[in-house]
Design a protein around this motif. Structure first.
Motif, PDB file in Angstrom:
ATOM      1  N   ASP A   1       0.843  -1.196   0.000  1.00 12.10           N
ATOM      2  CA  ASP A   1       0.000   0.000   0.000  1.00 12.10           C
ATOM      3  C   ASP A   1       0.877   1.245   0.000  1.00 12.10           C
ATOM      4  O   ASP A   1       1.845   1.331   0.776  1.00 12.10           O
ATOM      5  CB  ASP A   1      -0.916   0.022   1.221  1.00 12.10           C
ATOM      6  CG  ASP A   1      -2.043  -0.999   1.110  1.00 12.10           C
ATOM      7  OD1 ASP A   1      -2.058  -1.745   0.117  1.00 12.10           O
ATOM      8  OD2 ASP A   1      -2.892  -1.053   2.017  1.00 12.10           O
ATOM      9  N   LEU A   2       0.512   2.218  -0.853  1.00 14.66           N
ATOM     10  CA  LEU A   2       1.314   3.433  -1.008  1.00 14.66           C
ATOM     11  C   LEU A   2       0.499   4.675  -0.701  1.00 14.66           C
ATOM     12  O   LEU A   2      -0.699   4.747  -0.988  1.00 14.66           O
ATOM     13  CB  LEU A   2       1.852   3.539  -2.441  1.00 14.66           C
ATOM     14  CG  LEU A   2       2.701   2.398  -2.989  1.00 14.66           C
ATOM     15  CD1 LEU A   2       3.115   2.717  -4.419  1.00 14.66           C
ATOM     16  CD2 LEU A   2       3.920   2.159  -2.105  1.00 14.66           C
ATOM     17  N   SER A   3       1.178   5.664  -0.153  1.00 14.36           N
ATOM     18  CA  SER A   3       0.647   7.014  -0.042  1.00 14.36           C
ATOM     19  C   SER A   3       1.252   7.841  -1.172  1.00 14.36           C
ATOM     20  O   SER A   3       2.464   7.780  -1.412  1.00 14.36           O
ATOM     21  CB  SER A   3       1.003   7.627   1.319  1.00 14.36           C
ATOM     22  OG  SER A   3       0.634   8.990   1.366  1.00 14.36           O
ATOM     23  N   LEU A   4       0.399   8.599  -1.869  1.00 16.22           N
ATOM     24  CA  LEU A   4       0.853   9.349  -3.037  1.00 16.22           C
ATOM     25  C   LEU A   4       1.195  10.788  -2.663  1.00 16.22           C
ATOM     26  O   LEU A   4       0.693  11.331  -1.683  1.00 16.22           O
ATOM     27  CB  LEU A   4      -0.226   9.326  -4.122  1.00 16.22           C
ATOM     28  CG  LEU A   4      -0.702   7.925  -4.525  1.00 16.22           C
ATOM     29  CD1 LEU A   4      -1.835   8.016  -5.520  1.00 16.22           C
ATOM     30  CD2 LEU A   4       0.458   7.122  -5.095  1.00 16.22           C
ATOM     31  N   LEU A   5       2.047  11.398  -3.489  1.00 21.18           N
ATOM     32  CA  LEU A   5       2.540  12.741  -3.192  1.00 21.18           C
ATOM     33  C   LEU A   5       2.352  13.686  -4.378  1.00 21.18           C
ATOM     34  O   LEU A   5       3.201  14.534  -4.647  1.00 21.18           O
ATOM     35  CB  LEU A   5       4.019  12.686  -2.780  1.00 21.18           C
ATOM     36  CG  LEU A   5       4.343  11.793  -1.571  1.00 21.18           C
ATOM     37  CD1 LEU A   5       5.839  11.714  -1.351  1.00 21.18           C
ATOM     38  CD2 LEU A   5       3.648  12.306  -0.311  1.00 21.18           C
ATOM     39  N   GLY A   6       1.258  13.513  -5.105  1.00 17.39           N
ATOM     40  CA  GLY A   6       0.957  14.444  -6.185  1.00 17.39           C
ATOM     41  C   GLY A   6       1.420  13.959  -7.540  1.00 17.39           C
ATOM     42  O   GLY A   6       1.578  12.758  -7.797  1.00 17.39           O
ATOM     43  N   ALA A   7       1.672  14.932  -8.425  1.00 16.49           N
ATOM     44  CA  ALA A   7       2.006  14.612  -9.816  1.00 16.49           C
ATOM     45  C   ALA A   7       3.268  13.759  -9.926  1.00 16.49           C
ATOM     46  O   ALA A   7       3.420  12.976 -10.876  1.00 16.49           O
ATOM     47  CB  ALA A   7       2.161  15.903 -10.612  1.00 16.49           C
TER      48      ALA A   7
ATOM     49  N   ALA B   1      -3.548  11.976 -10.760  1.00 21.10           N
ATOM     50  CA  ALA B   1      -4.096  13.268 -11.175  1.00 21.10           C
ATOM     51  C   ALA B   1      -5.013  13.817 -10.089  1.00 21.10           C
ATOM     52  O   ALA B   1      -5.323  13.137  -9.105  1.00 21.10           O
ATOM     53  CB  ALA B   1      -4.861  13.110 -12.490  1.00 21.10           C
ATOM     54  N   ALA B   2      -5.435  15.064 -10.291  1.00 24.31           N
ATOM     55  CA  ALA B   2      -6.472  15.660  -9.444  1.00 24.31           C
ATOM     56  C   ALA B   2      -7.803  15.413 -10.141  1.00 24.31           C
ATOM     57  O   ALA B   2      -8.127  16.063 -11.124  1.00 24.31           O
ATOM     58  CB  ALA B   2      -6.219  17.152  -9.264  1.00 24.31           C
ATOM     59  N   LEU B   3      -8.550  14.441  -9.641  1.00 23.89           N
ATOM     60  CA  LEU B   3      -9.780  14.004 -10.294  1.00 23.89           C
ATOM     61  C   LEU B   3     -11.000  14.694  -9.686  1.00 23.89           C
ATOM     62  O   LEU B   3     -10.962  15.120  -8.518  1.00 23.89           O
ATOM     63  CB  LEU B   3      -9.928  12.491 -10.173  1.00 23.89           C
ATOM     64  CG  LEU B   3      -8.790  11.662 -10.769  1.00 23.89           C
ATOM     65  CD1 LEU B   3      -9.062  10.180 -10.570  1.00 23.89           C
ATOM     66  CD2 LEU B   3      -8.589  11.983 -12.243  1.00 23.89           C
TER      67      LEU B   3
ATOM     68  N   TYR C   1      -0.784  21.100  -9.590  1.00 27.41           N
ATOM     69  CA  TYR C   1      -1.522  20.880 -10.818  1.00 27.41           C
ATOM     70  C   TYR C   1      -2.127  22.205 -11.287  1.00 27.41           C
ATOM     71  O   TYR C   1      -2.245  23.158 -10.522  1.00 27.41           O
ATOM     72  CB  TYR C   1      -2.678  19.889 -10.603  1.00 27.41           C
ATOM     73  CG  TYR C   1      -2.264  18.479 -10.286  1.00 27.41           C
ATOM     74  CD1 TYR C   1      -1.889  17.594 -11.283  1.00 27.41           C
ATOM     75  CD2 TYR C   1      -2.267  18.017  -8.965  1.00 27.41           C
ATOM     76  CE1 TYR C   1      -1.531  16.284 -10.984  1.00 27.41           C
ATOM     77  CE2 TYR C   1      -1.911  16.712  -8.659  1.00 27.41           C
ATOM     78  CZ  TYR C   1      -1.548  15.853  -9.679  1.00 27.41           C
ATOM     79  OH  TYR C   1      -1.188  14.555  -9.381  1.00 27.41           O
ATOM     80  N   ILE C   2      -2.523  22.229 -12.552  1.00 26.14           N
ATOM     81  CA  ILE C   2      -3.394  23.285 -13.061  1.00 26.14           C
ATOM     82  C   ILE C   2      -4.800  22.688 -13.115  1.00 26.14           C
ATOM     83  O   ILE C   2      -5.078  21.809 -13.933  1.00 26.14           O
ATOM     84  CB  ILE C   2      -2.963  23.776 -14.455  1.00 26.14           C
ATOM     85  CG1 ILE C   2      -1.549  24.344 -14.392  1.00 26.14           C
ATOM     86  CG2 ILE C   2      -3.930  24.842 -14.966  1.00 26.14           C
ATOM     87  CD1 ILE C   2      -1.402  25.561 -13.489  1.00 26.14           C
ATOM     88  N   LEU C   3      -5.671  23.142 -12.215  1.00 25.46           N
ATOM     89  CA  LEU C   3      -7.020  22.593 -12.130  1.00 25.46           C
ATOM     90  C   LEU C   3      -7.956  23.392 -13.029  1.00 25.46           C
ATOM     91  O   LEU C   3      -7.947  24.627 -13.008  1.00 25.46           O
ATOM     92  CB  LEU C   3      -7.522  22.628 -10.686  1.00 25.46           C
ATOM     93  CG  LEU C   3      -6.634  21.916  -9.649  1.00 25.46           C
ATOM     94  CD1 LEU C   3      -7.279  21.975  -8.280  1.00 25.46           C
ATOM     95  CD2 LEU C   3      -6.365  20.480 -10.067  1.00 25.46           C
ATOM     96  N   ARG C   4      -8.777  22.685 -13.794  1.00 26.40           N
ATOM     97  CA  ARG C   4      -9.677  23.324 -14.750  1.00 26.40           C
ATOM     98  C   ARG C   4     -11.133  22.980 -14.423  1.00 26.40           C
ATOM     99  O   ARG C   4     -11.435  21.867 -14.001  1.00 26.40           O
ATOM    100  CB  ARG C   4      -9.351  22.879 -16.180  1.00 26.40           C
ATOM    101  CG  ARG C   4      -7.997  23.367 -16.662  1.00 26.40           C
ATOM    102  CD  ARG C   4      -7.697  22.888 -18.077  1.00 26.40           C
ATOM    103  NE  ARG C   4      -6.495  23.495 -18.608  1.00 26.40           N
ATOM    104  CZ  ARG C   4      -5.269  23.050 -18.392  1.00 26.40           C
ATOM    105  NH1 ARG C   4      -5.094  21.986 -17.644  1.00 26.40           N
ATOM    106  NH2 ARG C   4      -4.220  23.670 -18.902  1.00 26.40           N
TER     107      ARG C   4
END
Length: 302
Positions: free
Chosen positions: A102-108, A137-139, A201-204
């Protein structure tokens, strides 16, 4: 002659044994195709040793090792620092046939290629591996939002509504459906794209407006009900589809009723006008009566 048969039998058994020993392979690897950077993820792989003794299972991100399982050594589990990911403490398990981490993510920076490599012990030291890609990604976290929509409309009325997607680092496509049909030409306004920087991220965010008159068969054939649906989709990822549907009751447009209301309003206006004239007459009469009484009083005093 008997020795020849024994040699042939030994040779065949040796070939079978060699094929059995060389059959080490990874049967499956599970790496999420796309995940949100706020989530934790589970990587797993399964393997078939086929007579080998398991020496180690190693996990790599972009060719950098971040986790190792070695059942013949101590410590059994080892973790290594790699940019973009962090192995969660105690959230891993491996044995002779499978290994899960199991992993913890740190963004892009967490996006990459993940590989599971399995090795056998002496004397053969066979290797087998499989890899797969994961996009972080930022979903979108919520369904699209429909604004300026009421619970009731009148037929022939003009309707205008706006749909907004949630912020995402991946391009989002919005689509409208009016009672199950896509809008006609001219009923859609150009979409508006808003972007903000956040979380590396660039969020749209997309906004799409639809406007139309409540007329035509698409409304009369649906039991006086309007269903307006907005769908938000991300290309190549159908599992990320989100949608919102709102319903409204439609009341008929009745010209006769409007005429009757207009007729009833005319007498009422005339009556109000008569009342107003009567009130004015009373006020004027009272004013003259006061003047007359004042004049008589002054004459008696004189």
């Amino acid at each position: 002659m008997d020795y020849d048969w024994l040699l042939l039998l030994f040779f065949c058994l040796s070939l079978i044994d060699m094929q059995r020993i060389s059959a080490l392979f990874v049967t499956d690897i599970s790496v999420p195709e796309i995940v949100d950077f706020r989530d934790n993820v589970t990587l797993s792989c399964s393997y078939d040793m086929k007579g080998h003794t398991l020496n180690s299972v190693k996990w790599y991100k972009d060719r950098l090792e971040f986790f190792r399982y070695t059942p013949l050594m101590r410590p059994v589990y080892l973790k290594f620092p790699v940019a973009g990911i962090q192995v969660l403490d105690g959230k891993y398990f491996c044995n002779e046939s499978t290994c899960r981490v199991d992993l913890s993510l740190l963004g892009a920076k967490s996006t990459g290629t993940f590989k599971c490599e399995v090795s056998g012990d002496a004397p053969h030291f066979k290797l087998a591996a499989k890899e797969d890609n994961m996009t972080v990604a930022a979903l979108p976290q919520s369904d699209p939002l429909i604004e300026s929509f009421n619970s009731m409309y009148r037929m022939e009325e003009f309707l205008s509504a706006t749909c907004s997607s949630d912020y995402s680092s991946l391009p989002t496509k919005l689509s409208w459906y009016i009672n199950g049909e896509q809008p006609m030409l001219g009923e859609l306004q150009p979409s508006i794209d808003t972007s903000i920087p956040a979380h590396d991220y660039i969020l749209r965010r997309q906004r799409l407006q639809v406007h139309f008159y409540l007329q035509g068969q698409r409304f009369y054939q649906n039991g006086n009900v309007l269903k307006l649906k907005c769908v938000a989709e991300i290309e190549n990822y159908p599992e990320l589809r989100r949608e919102m549907t709102l319903s409204a009751a439609l009341t008929p447009f009745n010209d006769n009723l409007n005429n009757q209301m207009l007729k009833h309003s005319i007498p009422s206006a005339a009556a109000a006008q008569r009342n107003c004239l009567s009130t004015r007459t009373c006020l004027i009469s009272g004013f003259f009566a006061i003047i007359l009484l004042t004049t008589k009083c002054l004459q008696r005093q004189s």
